[in-house]
Design a protein around this motif. Structure first.
Motif, PDB file in Angstrom:
ATOM      1  N   SER A 169       0.831  -1.208   0.000  1.00  0.00           N
ATOM      2  CA  SER A 169       0.000   0.000   0.000  1.00  0.00           C
ATOM      3  C   SER A 169       0.865   1.258   0.000  1.00  0.00           C
ATOM      4  CB  SER A 169      -0.932   0.009   1.217  1.00  0.00           C
ATOM      5  OG  SER A 169      -1.808  -1.096   1.198  1.00  0.00           O
ATOM      6  N   ALA A 170       1.967   1.213   0.778  1.00  0.00           N
ATOM      7  CA  ALA A 170       2.850   2.381   0.858  1.00  0.00           C
ATOM      8  C   ALA A 170       3.495   2.681  -0.492  1.00  0.00           C
ATOM      9  CB  ALA A 170       3.931   2.148   1.918  1.00  0.00           C
ATOM     10  N   PHE A 171       3.980   1.663  -1.189  1.00  0.00           N
ATOM     11  CA  PHE A 171       4.580   1.874  -2.513  1.00  0.00           C
ATOM     12  C   PHE A 171       3.510   2.110  -3.574  1.00  0.00           C
ATOM     13  CE2 PHE A 171       8.311  -0.169  -0.565  1.00  0.00           C
ATOM     14  CZ  PHE A 171       9.319   0.682  -1.028  1.00  0.00           C
ATOM     15  N   GLY A 172       2.359   1.472  -3.407  1.00  0.00           N
ATOM     16  CA  GLY A 172       1.267   1.693  -4.362  1.00  0.00           C
ATOM     17  C   GLY A 172       0.725   3.106  -4.317  1.00  0.00           C
ATOM     18  N   ALA A 173       1.017   3.835  -3.220  1.00  0.00           N
ATOM     19  CA  ALA A 173       0.574   5.230  -3.100  1.00  0.00           C
ATOM     20  C   ALA A 173       1.462   6.193  -3.880  1.00  0.00           C
ATOM     21  CB  ALA A 173       0.552   5.632  -1.626  1.00  0.00           C
TER      22      ALA A 173
ATOM     23  N   CYS B 194      -2.574   9.904  -0.166  1.00  0.00           N
ATOM     24  CA  CYS B 194      -2.193   8.902  -1.166  1.00  0.00           C
ATOM     25  C   CYS B 194      -2.207   7.499  -0.552  1.00  0.00           C
ATOM     26  CB  CYS B 194      -0.806   9.217  -1.718  1.00  0.00           C
ATOM     27  SG  CYS B 194      -0.683  10.784  -2.601  1.00  0.00           S
ATOM     28  N   PHE B 195      -1.669   7.381   0.664  1.00  0.00           N
ATOM     29  CA  PHE B 195      -1.652   6.087   1.348  1.00  0.00           C
ATOM     30  C   PHE B 195      -3.076   5.612   1.627  1.00  0.00           C
ATOM     31  CE2 PHE B 195      -1.530   3.448   5.199  1.00  0.00           C
ATOM     32  CZ  PHE B 195      -0.642   2.457   4.792  1.00  0.00           C
ATOM     33  N   PHE B 196      -3.938   6.536   2.048  1.00  0.00           N
ATOM     34  CA  PHE B 196      -5.349   6.206   2.286  1.00  0.00           C
ATOM     35  C   PHE B 196      -5.975   5.657   1.008  1.00  0.00           C
ATOM     36  CE2 PHE B 196      -9.860   7.102   2.337  1.00  0.00           C
ATOM     37  CZ  PHE B 196     -10.256   6.842   3.640  1.00  0.00           C
ATOM     38  N   GLU B 197      -5.732   6.334  -0.123  1.00  0.00           N
ATOM     39  CA  GLU B 197      -6.323   5.924  -1.398  1.00  0.00           C
ATOM     40  C   GLU B 197      -5.785   4.560  -1.836  1.00  0.00           C
ATOM     41  OE1 GLU B 197      -9.191   7.564  -4.245  1.00  0.00           O
ATOM     42  OE2 GLU B 197      -8.453   8.243  -2.297  1.00  0.00           O
ATOM     43  N   ALA B 198      -4.463   4.355  -1.665  1.00  0.00           N
ATOM     44  CA  ALA B 198      -3.866   3.082  -2.075  1.00  0.00           C
ATOM     45  C   ALA B 198      -4.333   1.938  -1.180  1.00  0.00           C
ATOM     46  CB  ALA B 198      -2.348   3.196  -2.044  1.00  0.00           C
ATOM     47  N   ALA B 199      -4.358   2.174   0.143  1.00  0.00           N
ATOM     48  CA  ALA B 199      -4.850   1.145   1.067  1.00  0.00           C
ATOM     49  C   ALA B 199      -6.302   0.821   0.768  1.00  0.00           C
ATOM     50  CB  ALA B 199      -4.695   1.624   2.507  1.00  0.00           C
ATOM     51  N   SER B 200      -7.089   1.850   0.454  1.00  0.00           N
ATOM     52  CA  SER B 200      -8.487   1.648   0.096  1.00  0.00           C
ATOM     53  C   SER B 200      -8.614   0.819  -1.177  1.00  0.00           C
ATOM     54  CB  SER B 200      -9.184   2.999  -0.081  1.00  0.00           C
ATOM     55  OG  SER B 200     -10.533   2.830  -0.439  1.00  0.00           O
ATOM     56  N   GLY B 201      -7.661   1.019  -2.104  1.00  0.00           N
ATOM     57  CA  GLY B 201      -7.691   0.260  -3.349  1.00  0.00           C
ATOM     58  C   GLY B 201      -7.326  -1.191  -3.153  1.00  0.00           C
ATOM     59  N   PHE B 202      -6.164  -1.443  -2.548  1.00  0.00           N
ATOM     60  CA  PHE B 202      -5.690  -2.824  -2.384  1.00  0.00           C
ATOM     61  C   PHE B 202      -6.587  -3.641  -1.455  1.00  0.00           C
ATOM     62  CE2 PHE B 202      -1.567  -1.122  -3.898  1.00  0.00           C
ATOM     63  CZ  PHE B 202      -1.325  -2.064  -4.885  1.00  0.00           C
TER      64      PHE B 202
END
Length: 481
Positions: A78-82, A97-105
């Motif tokens: 999630s951290a790198f995906g952000a 960005c981290f919130f959005e990526a964590a929400s995605g994965f």
């Protein structure tokens, strides 16, 4: 704790993430957009993932390492995906960005963006693609692609797979992963074609199918699926949301010709009962209250779509259900706790756990009425071991405790009770939209950085079903012995 091997497995998974980033990079180049956000991210992941994956390590890998690895991997992925979001410049801060990526994965679908239609196509594609990757599980994808992980794969699969019980479909875990992803890809492809036949553009058909398959809910339209104004598309998405909410092992049984076993599944029948009953109750509530939709057919369609999107924990919206009567809104909140079937891409408590908890209550009542009788809890005709019952009860308690504790922290932002509670429930259940400010037409932008971090961790905790993250933050897990 075998840290070297944990880091080695983490590095290999990060390399798989870098490989997956080539697809949104290709979309970015196809639409003539700036590719640097993805190039920078791929380079960063290759450096870190490559360094970790080449660490020399012994092959001692047990359940503790499996749970620790899964928790660490999901946080780092999630951290790198952000990073593509961060490098794009369309997000206010890295926390967002981290919130959005964590929400995605985690296939939650909660967003801090008030509007998405102005984002680059590559970024939109990556948002939805994270749903698809996280739906079946990034570790299961890694196991399917890298069978060289060997005997440790079962520990990883058990730690990541949703539901109280995980079993291999075939003797080899890597082969089971390939079968699961084969079914997953086939259903996704069928949905893409079906949505295209409704007149939806190719890009929209693909990203909406990714979001449906992962039961995520990120849309490329500000008004979600309701923006298309297509009853046919809504019906198709409703059907596939429910299909992806079913235990994928049942599809394997269907492929093997064991149709009777599918319909003998207690969880599957319980799931169908909840879906049908909820649709009926909400339809009656909306129709008898009056003033919501012009025809009964339209009422049934919207009720079916919202029941499907909530119980599957997808989070799409065809209408603003936050304006519905209180009975329908409360029923949808209750469905947020129930969730989909075990072994599906959905989140929340899971129907199997809820069913077992209800059977435990019935057993206790019978024990009071007939003290000398011997009562057992059965699922699919088999006695559920007392150890499994205990673990489900502990999971339920921990789930509710984390929900309550997180709600207290988020309450520091001083939003209304409905907003605060449903935000936490929607995040830990991987649902996305809640009520009021975080309703289907709202977003999470107004929360503080602390609340966004808490909600992000709730998403990961909910997706991994508590234990991997709890193990990650356990002091005993960090001991080498």
């Amino acid at each position: 704790m075998n840290f070297r091997l944990v880091f080695k497995v983490t590095g290999k998974t990060l390399l798989v993430e870098a490989f997956c980033l080539l697809l949104p990079l290709a979309v970015t180049l196809f639409y003539g957009e700036d590719p640097t956000p993805f190039l920078y991210t791929i380079a960063a992941i290759f450096v870190v993932g490559g360094a970790l994956s080449f660490l020399p390590a012994s092959d001692h890998f047990f359940a503790r390492e499996g749970f620790f690895s899964v928790g660490l991997i999901w946080v780092l992925v999630s951290a790198f995906g952000a990073l593509p979001f961060f490098f794009s410049g369309y997000f206010p801060s890295y926390v967002d960005c981290f919130f959005e990526a964590a929400s995605g994965f985690t296939t939650t679908g909660a967003s801090i963006l008030p509007a998405v239609e102005g984002l680059p196509m590559g970024v939109l594609f990556w948002r939805s693609f994270t749903h698809w990757l996280g739906g079946m599980g990034v570790l299961i994808l890694t196991i399917a692609l890298l069978p060289s992980l060997g005997s440790r794969t079962l520990h990883l699969m058990k730690a990541e797979s949703p539901g109280p019980v995980v079993s291999k479909l075939v003797p080899k875990t890597s082969q089971s992963s390939k079968i699961l992803y084969g079914i997953y890809c086939a259903l996704t492809l069928i949905q893409i074609i079906c949505l295209k036949l409704t007149g939806m553009p190719w890009f929209d058909s693909v990203v909406n199918s990714f979001a449906t398959a992962g039961t995520g809910g990120f849309s490329v339209k500000n008004a979600s699926i309701g923006a298309y104004g297509s009853p046919a598309a809504e019906i198709i998405i409703t059907i596939f949301m429910l299909l992806f909410s079913v235990n994928f092992a049942l599809y394997f049984l269907l492929l093997c010709g064991k149709v009777r076993q599918v319909f003998q599944s207690d969880e599957f029948r319980f799931f169908l009962f909840i879906v049908a009953g909820s649709i009926l109750l909400i339809t009656l509530n909306l129709w008898l209250t009056g003033g919501y939709y012009a025809t009964l057919g339209e009422t049934v369609r919207h009720a079916s779509f919202q029941v499907g999107t909530i119980i599957s924990t997808t989070g799409f919206a065809s209408t603003n259900f936050d304006l519905w009567p209180e009975f329908s809104r409360i029923l949808l909140v209750l469905l947020m706790f129930v969730g989909a079937c075990a072994g599906s891409t959905g989140g929340a408590l899971k129907c199997s756990r809820v069913l077992v908890l209800l059977k435990c209550v019935r057993r206790e009542v019978r024990q009071v009425v007939h003290p000398r009788s011997v009562n057992v809890v059965k699922l699919d005709g088999k006695v559920v071991p007392e150890e499994t019952l205990r673990s489900i009860l502990l999971f339920f308690f921990a789930y509710m405790f984390i929900t309550a504790a997180s709600t207290l922290v988020v309450a520091l932002d001083n939003f209304s009770f409905g907003t605060t509670l449903t935000a936490v429930v929607a995040c830990i259940g991987n649902i996305g939209p809640g009520l009021e400010l975080v309703g289907p037409m709202g977003n999470y932008a107004g929360f503080s950085c602390l609340s966004k971090i808490v909600l992000s961790m709730c998403m990961i905790v909910g997706r991994l079903e508590l234990l991997p993250i709890l193990v990650l933050f356990s002091r005993n897990a960090w001991k080498r012995s």
